[in-house]
Design a protein around this motif. Structure first.
Motif, PDB file in Angstrom:
ATOM      1  N   GLY A  72       0.794  -1.226   0.000  1.00 39.00           N
ATOM      2  CA  GLY A  72       0.000   0.000   0.000  1.00 39.00           C
ATOM      3  C   GLY A  72       0.821   1.268   0.000  1.00 39.00           C
ATOM      4  O   GLY A  72       1.986   1.286  -0.409  1.00 39.00           O
ATOM      5  N   ILE A  73       0.176   2.320   0.496  1.00 40.18           N
ATOM      6  CA  ILE A  73       0.737   3.667   0.441  1.00 40.18           C
ATOM      7  C   ILE A  73       0.641   4.301   1.827  1.00 40.18           C
ATOM      8  O   ILE A  73      -0.330   4.090   2.534  1.00 40.18           O
ATOM      9  N   VAL A  74       1.652   5.066   2.177  1.00 37.70           N
ATOM     10  CA  VAL A  74       1.569   5.869   3.394  1.00 37.70           C
ATOM     11  C   VAL A  74       1.812   7.328   3.036  1.00 37.70           C
ATOM     12  O   VAL A  74       2.781   7.647   2.354  1.00 37.70           O
ATOM     13  N   ILE A  75       0.906   8.186   3.488  1.00 37.77           N
ATOM     14  CA  ILE A  75       1.120   9.621   3.327  1.00 37.77           C
ATOM     15  C   ILE A  75       1.572  10.143   4.679  1.00 37.77           C
ATOM     16  O   ILE A  75       0.842  10.068   5.666  1.00 37.77           O
ATOM     17  N   HIS A 129      -5.069  17.804   7.063  1.00 42.89           N
ATOM     18  CA  HIS A 129      -6.524  18.023   6.996  1.00 42.89           C
ATOM     19  C   HIS A 129      -7.248  16.856   6.349  1.00 42.89           C
ATOM     20  O   HIS A 129      -7.731  16.959   5.219  1.00 42.89           O
ATOM     21  N   PHE A 130      -7.308  15.716   7.075  1.00 40.86           N
ATOM     22  CA  PHE A 130      -8.074  14.572   6.577  1.00 40.86           C
ATOM     23  C   PHE A 130      -8.562  13.756   7.759  1.00 40.86           C
ATOM     24  O   PHE A 130      -7.874  12.888   8.260  1.00 40.86           O
ATOM     25  N   ASN A 131      -9.758  14.094   8.200  1.00 42.58           N
ATOM     26  CA  ASN A 131     -10.395  13.372   9.300  1.00 42.58           C
ATOM     27  C   ASN A 131     -11.320  12.312   8.703  1.00 42.58           C
ATOM     28  O   ASN A 131     -12.303  12.646   8.046  1.00 42.58           O
ATOM     29  N   LEU A 132     -10.967  11.061   8.910  1.00 45.32           N
ATOM     30  CA  LEU A 132     -11.719   9.978   8.262  1.00 45.32           C
ATOM     31  C   LEU A 132     -13.172   9.968   8.706  1.00 45.32           C
ATOM     32  O   LEU A 132     -14.089   9.831   7.894  1.00 45.32           O
ATOM     33  N   GLU A 133     -13.378  10.115  10.002  1.00 46.00           N
ATOM     34  CA  GLU A 133     -14.744  10.006  10.523  1.00 46.00           C
ATOM     35  C   GLU A 133     -15.661  11.111   9.998  1.00 46.00           C
ATOM     36  O   GLU A 133     -16.745  10.847   9.500  1.00 46.00           O
ATOM     37  N   ASN A 180     -14.334   0.303  10.883  1.00 48.36           N
ATOM     38  CA  ASN A 180     -13.923  -0.925  11.553  1.00 48.36           C
ATOM     39  C   ASN A 180     -13.696  -0.657  13.032  1.00 48.36           C
ATOM     40  O   ASN A 180     -13.664   0.497  13.458  1.00 48.36           O
ATOM     41  N   ASP A 181     -13.508  -1.735  13.795  1.00 42.75           N
ATOM     42  CA  ASP A 181     -13.328  -1.598  15.238  1.00 42.75           C
ATOM     43  C   ASP A 181     -12.090  -0.780  15.593  1.00 42.75           C
ATOM     44  O   ASP A 181     -12.062  -0.093  16.613  1.00 42.75           O
ATOM     45  N   ASP A 182     -11.066  -0.825  14.748  1.00 48.94           N
ATOM     46  CA  ASP A 182      -9.822  -0.117  15.061  1.00 48.94           C
ATOM     47  C   ASP A 182      -9.824   1.340  14.593  1.00 48.94           C
ATOM     48  O   ASP A 182      -8.813   2.015  14.638  1.00 48.94           O
ATOM     49  N   GLY A 183     -11.003   1.793  14.089  1.00 50.96           N
ATOM     50  CA  GLY A 183     -11.086   3.186  13.657  1.00 50.96           C
ATOM     51  C   GLY A 183     -10.762   3.394  12.193  1.00 50.96           C
ATOM     52  O   GLY A 183     -10.947   4.489  11.666  1.00 50.96           O
ATOM     53  N   SER A 184     -10.259   2.349  11.537  1.00 54.57           N
ATOM     54  CA  SER A 184     -10.019   2.459  10.093  1.00 54.57           C
ATOM     55  C   SER A 184     -11.340   2.353   9.349  1.00 54.57           C
ATOM     56  O   SER A 184     -12.363   1.999   9.928  1.00 54.57           O
ATOM     57  N   TYR A 185     -11.314   2.678   8.039  1.00 52.53           N
ATOM     58  CA  TYR A 185     -12.513   2.576   7.213  1.00 52.53           C
ATOM     59  C   TYR A 185     -12.231   1.711   5.997  1.00 52.53           C
ATOM     60  O   TYR A 185     -11.110   1.724   5.456  1.00 52.53           O
ATOM     61  N   ILE A 186     -13.253   0.956   5.577  1.00 58.12           N
ATOM     62  CA  ILE A 186     -13.175   0.224   4.314  1.00 58.12           C
ATOM     63  C   ILE A 186     -14.223   0.782   3.378  1.00 58.12           C
ATOM     64  O   ILE A 186     -15.376   0.962   3.767  1.00 58.12           O
ATOM     65  N   GLY A 187     -13.799   1.064   2.168  1.00 60.22           N
ATOM     66  CA  GLY A 187     -14.738   1.607   1.189  1.00 60.22           C
ATOM     67  C   GLY A 187     -14.568   0.961  -0.165  1.00 60.22           C
ATOM     68  O   GLY A 187     -13.533   0.354  -0.456  1.00 60.22           O
ATOM     69  N   ILE A 188     -15.586   1.085  -0.993  1.00 56.71           N
ATOM     70  CA  ILE A 188     -15.543   0.571  -2.355  1.00 56.71           C
ATOM     71  C   ILE A 188     -15.799   1.729  -3.313  1.00 56.71           C
ATOM     72  O   ILE A 188     -16.826   2.403  -3.211  1.00 56.71           O
ATOM     73  N   VAL A 189     -14.825   1.953  -4.191  1.00 58.18           N
ATOM     74  CA  VAL A 189     -14.915   3.071  -5.140  1.00 58.18           C
ATOM     75  C   VAL A 189     -14.541   2.580  -6.533  1.00 58.18           C
ATOM     76  O   VAL A 189     -13.454   2.027  -6.713  1.00 58.18           O
ATOM     77  N   THR A 190     -15.398   2.763  -7.465  1.00 60.74           N
ATOM     78  CA  THR A 190     -15.201   2.318  -8.854  1.00 60.74           C
ATOM     79  C   THR A 190     -14.568   0.933  -8.914  1.00 60.74           C
ATOM     80  O   THR A 190     -13.569   0.710  -9.601  1.00 60.74           O
ATOM     81  N   GLY A 191     -15.138   0.018  -8.173  1.00 56.37           N
ATOM     82  CA  GLY A 191     -14.704  -1.374  -8.241  1.00 56.37           C
ATOM     83  C   GLY A 191     -13.440  -1.709  -7.475  1.00 56.37           C
ATOM     84  O   GLY A 191     -12.949  -2.829  -7.545  1.00 56.37           O
ATOM     85  N   LYS A 192     -12.910  -0.732  -6.733  1.00 57.84           N
ATOM     86  CA  LYS A 192     -11.710  -0.979  -5.929  1.00 57.84           C
ATOM     87  C   LYS A 192     -12.045  -0.903  -4.439  1.00 57.84           C
ATOM     88  O   LYS A 192     -12.749   0.011  -4.006  1.00 57.84           O
ATOM     89  N   VAL A 193     -11.502  -1.857  -3.686  1.00 60.11           N
ATOM     90  CA  VAL A 193     -11.684  -1.854  -2.237  1.00 60.11           C
ATOM     91  C   VAL A 193     -10.470  -1.209  -1.600  1.00 60.11           C
ATOM     92  O   VAL A 193      -9.339  -1.492  -1.994  1.00 60.11           O
ATOM     93  N   LEU A 194     -10.716  -0.345  -0.620  1.00 59.30           N
ATOM     94  CA  LEU A 194      -9.590   0.284   0.066  1.00 59.30           C
ATOM     95  C   LEU A 194      -9.824   0.315   1.562  1.00 59.30           C
ATOM     96  O   LEU A 194     -10.921   0.602   2.038  1.00 59.30           O
ATOM     97  N   ILE A 200      -1.284   8.733   7.160  1.00 59.77           N
ATOM     98  CA  ILE A 200      -2.452   8.038   6.619  1.00 59.77           C
ATOM     99  C   ILE A 200      -1.997   6.803   5.848  1.00 59.77           C
ATOM    100  O   ILE A 200      -1.160   6.896   4.955  1.00 59.77           O
ATOM    101  N   PHE A 201      -2.566   5.665   6.226  1.00 56.23           N
ATOM    102  CA  PHE A 201      -2.210   4.381   5.607  1.00 56.23           C
ATOM    103  C   PHE A 201      -3.339   3.924   4.695  1.00 56.23           C
ATOM    104  O   PHE A 201      -4.495   3.923   5.111  1.00 56.23           O
TER     105      PHE A 201
END
Length: 287
Positions: free
Chosen positions: A9-12, A17-21, A35-49, A58-59
């Motif tokens: 993956g990628i780390v920034i 200025h990027f609050n996930l919640e 997710n339970d650990d505060g991360s988020y999973i999303g689906i965008v144009t057929g890609k899961v992140l 940011i990971f």
DNA sequence: ACCCAGGATCTAC
DNA sequence: GTAGATCATGGG
């Protein structure tokens, strides 16, 4: 921007200025889940992140540099300097100051016009948890399987051929016929939103409201969230509450709200609206 | 049972 | 062009 690329993956590094919640829970998107650990999973144009913030970094995974550059960079609009925008906005209005503090780090996403159109047709006279549910149902029923339990949002050709009764099972209620008709309109290219991107707001709105289930408010959401119309302010029930409580002296009728905000905040009006919307739902005006 | 949710549409005037 | 009823569905 300090970006590190790894196998998985990628780390920034040190991105402010990027609050996930506040970004994902602000009602602009419907396919990101916490997710339970505060991360988020999303689906965008057929890609899961999977995306996570640890301190100032940011990971994102699974992704790679090429996909990051072609998709996520643009989707999260990472080149936009929201810190600078906040600085310009702070001090203009005491209520906005408080809302900005609360929604701290909220970003407007640059979403796919087709998915945004269908999503906001479904949003009419509906609530956010139910909208998310319906979109999930539609994706599982008609979208391309990615892996595990992840499905892409169905493309126009995948939706335009389904029976109305199958769509009804996804829980759309009376909106099913609107979505089906819109899918056909997109599939047959009766409307091509990518061609509309450069055109002025009133022209784009005129085209959008021709779609079944798209009125002014939904058209404004489509423009703000997927067609780069940053100054558009969708006036929904929550923004109306804000106007009633805080701006009733300045704004006499809801139809005047658009001009009022634009005069005050210019091209940042859409961002202001989203910040106020999030603030109203989460705190001040919550029932 | 009633009211509401990121409203739009249809009808009647 | 605008006020009022109606529209599925699920949760409070």
């Amino acid at each position: 921007m300090d970006i590190k690329s790894y196998k998985t993956g990628i780390v920034i590094k040190n991105y402010k200025h990027f609050n996930l919640e506040t970004t994902f829970e602000s009602g602009q998107c419907f396919r990101w889940n916490k997710n339970d650990d505060g991360s988020y999973i999303g689906i965008v144009t057929g890609k899961v992140l999977n995306i996570k913030r640890l301190d100032n970094d940011i990971f994102m995974y699974p992704t790679n540099k090429a996909e990051f550059n072609s998709l996520w960079m643009n989707y999260f609009d990472l080149n936009k300097d929201y810190c600078k925008i906040d600085k310009e906005l702070i001090g203009k209005d005491e209520y906005l100051d408080e809302a900005l503090k609360f929604s701290n780090g909220l970003r407007l996403l640059r979403q796919d016009p087709w998915e945004t159109t269908v999503s906001f047709i479904i949003s009419a006279n509906n609530n956010i948890p139910r909208i998310k549910n319906i979109i999930e149902n539609i994706s599982k029923a008609f979208g391309t399987h990615i892996y595990d339990d992840y499905y892409a949002f169905p493309l126009p050709d995948q939706l335009s051929n389904v029976g109305i009764e199958m769509l009804r099972e996804c829980g759309l209620g009376y909106r099913d016929k609107y979505v089906l008709q819109t899918a056909k309109d997109f599939y047959e290219k009766k409307i091509d939103l990518n061609k509309l991107k450069g055109k002025p707001i009133n022209e784009v709105k005129k085209e959008l409201v021709l779609l079944k289930g798209v009125g002014e408010k939904v058209a404004e959401c489509i423009m703000l969230f997927s067609l780069d119309k940053e100054e558009v302010i969708p006036i929904d029930t929550w923004v109306k509450k804000i106007i009633d409580v805080f701006y009733s002296d300045e704004i006499k009728e809801y139809k005047d709200a658009n001009e009022f905000f634009y005069r005050k905040y210019g091209k940042y009006s859409g961002y202001v609206q989203q910040v106020l919307f999030y603030w109203a739902r989460q705190t001040e005006l919550k029932r």
